[in-house]
Design a protein around this motif. Structure first.
Motif, PDB file in Angstrom:
ATOM      1  N   GLY A  84       1.054   5.773  -5.667  1.00 54.33           N
ATOM      2  CA  GLY A  84       1.366   6.246  -6.883  1.00 54.33           C
ATOM      3  C   GLY A  84       3.095   6.599  -6.709  1.00 54.33           C
ATOM      4  N   ALA A  85       3.495   6.323  -5.501  1.00 52.82           N
ATOM      5  CA  ALA A  85       5.031   6.615  -5.062  1.00 52.82           C
ATOM      6  C   ALA A  85       5.774   5.854  -6.198  1.00 52.82           C
ATOM      7  CB  ALA A  85       5.353   6.151  -3.816  1.00 52.82           C
ATOM      8  N   ALA A  86       6.964   6.622  -6.437  1.00 55.26           N
ATOM      9  CA  ALA A  86       7.944   5.914  -7.565  1.00 55.26           C
ATOM     10  C   ALA A  86       7.262   5.416  -9.030  1.00 55.26           C
ATOM     11  CB  ALA A  86       8.683   4.908  -6.869  1.00 55.26           C
ATOM     12  N   GLY A  87       5.975   6.248  -9.004  1.00 53.10           N
ATOM     13  CA  GLY A  87       5.378   5.618 -10.423  1.00 53.10           C
ATOM     14  C   GLY A  87       4.564   4.320 -10.460  1.00 53.10           C
ATOM     15  N   ALA A  88       4.400   3.949  -9.163  1.00 48.84           N
ATOM     16  CA  ALA A  88       3.411   2.839  -8.799  1.00 48.84           C
ATOM     17  C   ALA A  88       2.129   2.948  -9.232  1.00 48.84           C
ATOM     18  CB  ALA A  88       3.601   2.284  -7.498  1.00 48.84           C
ATOM     19  N   ASN A 109      11.639  -2.738 -12.954  1.00 49.43           N
ATOM     20  CA  ASN A 109      11.994  -1.071 -12.938  1.00 49.43           C
ATOM     21  C   ASN A 109      11.948  -0.734 -11.376  1.00 49.43           C
ATOM     22  OD1 ASN A 109      12.174  -1.042 -15.588  1.00 49.43           O
ATOM     23  ND2 ASN A 109      10.144  -0.855 -15.809  1.00 49.43           N
ATOM     24  N   ALA A 110      11.144   0.149 -11.027  1.00 54.23           N
ATOM     25  CA  ALA A 110      11.289   0.731  -9.843  1.00 54.23           C
ATOM     26  C   ALA A 110      10.447  -0.185  -8.804  1.00 54.23           C
ATOM     27  CB  ALA A 110      10.721   2.175  -9.427  1.00 54.23           C
ATOM     28  N   ALA A 144       0.755  -1.075  -0.139  1.00 55.01           N
ATOM     29  CA  ALA A 144      -0.120  -0.054  -0.161  1.00 55.01           C
ATOM     30  C   ALA A 144       0.886   1.317  -0.142  1.00 55.01           C
ATOM     31  CB  ALA A 144      -1.093  -0.020   1.302  1.00 55.01           C
ATOM     32  N   ALA A 145       2.173   1.231   0.646  1.00 55.28           N
ATOM     33  CA  ALA A 145       3.014   2.342   0.815  1.00 55.28           C
ATOM     34  C   ALA A 145       3.108   2.998  -0.803  1.00 55.28           C
ATOM     35  CB  ALA A 145       4.146   2.035   1.516  1.00 55.28           C
ATOM     36  N   CYS A 146       3.378   2.041  -1.815  1.00 51.52           N
ATOM     37  CA  CYS A 146       3.387   2.699  -3.086  1.00 51.52           C
ATOM     38  C   CYS A 146       2.181   2.492  -3.904  1.00 51.52           C
ATOM     39  CB  CYS A 146       4.512   1.937  -3.745  1.00 51.52           C
ATOM     40  SG  CYS A 146       6.173   2.052  -3.025  1.00 51.52           S
TER      41      CYS A 146
END
Ligand code: HEC
Length: 125
Positions: free
Chosen positions: A65-69, A98-99, A59-61
């Motif tokens: 959308g962190a780091a483009g998630a 990728n990320a 959930a953190a990403c």
């Protein structure tokens, strides 16, 4: 019974010397703390649900959308990914892409739990 402290009967002694508090055991913590996800460095015995794994490890990403998630529930972000096929998505979730870190950097998630979390996100579309 004016001098009860001098009562040396076994019952009276046991009453005076019993422990003040009791100790919490893991069983007492059930329902208070999510023992499956908190403080455990090894795999829990029973696999966690996709929902639980997602909340703990993804959930953190994937809600920010962190780091483009791709955000869970964002159909535009997920449709092209889902078109690659579940096997590819699962491979990328396990091995990184990728990320996207391998296993979402979850050190105690089993393959089965990662798959449940992937399905949880796919099912949200
Ligand atoms: C540190 C942030 C981060 C965490 C934590 C994270 N992800 Fe991701 N995830 C990403 C990013 C960024 C992408 C997009 C990568 C790209 O398309 O270049 C992604 C993409 C994905 C994809 C799509 C891969 C594809 O082929 O399009 C899946 C499936 C996925 N993540 C599953 C998970 C699961 C399951 C978890 C939790 C166990 C998780 N992720 C945790 C950042 C993260």
């Amino acid at each position: 019974m004016a001098y009860a402290a001098n009562d040396m009967s076994p019952e009276a002694v046991a009453e005076r010397t019993k422990p003040v508090g009791s100790v919490y055991t893991a069983a007492d913590l059930e329902g208070i703390v999510d023992t499956a996800t908190v403080g455990s460095s090894s795999e829990p015995a029973a696999p966690r649900s996709g929902d639980a794994v997602f909340t703990a490890a993804c959930a953190a990403c994937h809600t920010t959308g962190a780091a483009g998630a791709p955000i869970k529930g964002d159909a535009a972000a997920w449709e092209a990914r889902i078109a690659k096929g579940r096997d590819t998505l699962l491979d990328h979730a396990l091995n990184g892409f990728n990320a996207m870190p391998p296993r979402g950097a979850c050190g105690n998630c089993s393959d089965e739990e990662i798959a449940s979390a992937v399905d949880y996100m796919i099912d949200a579309i």
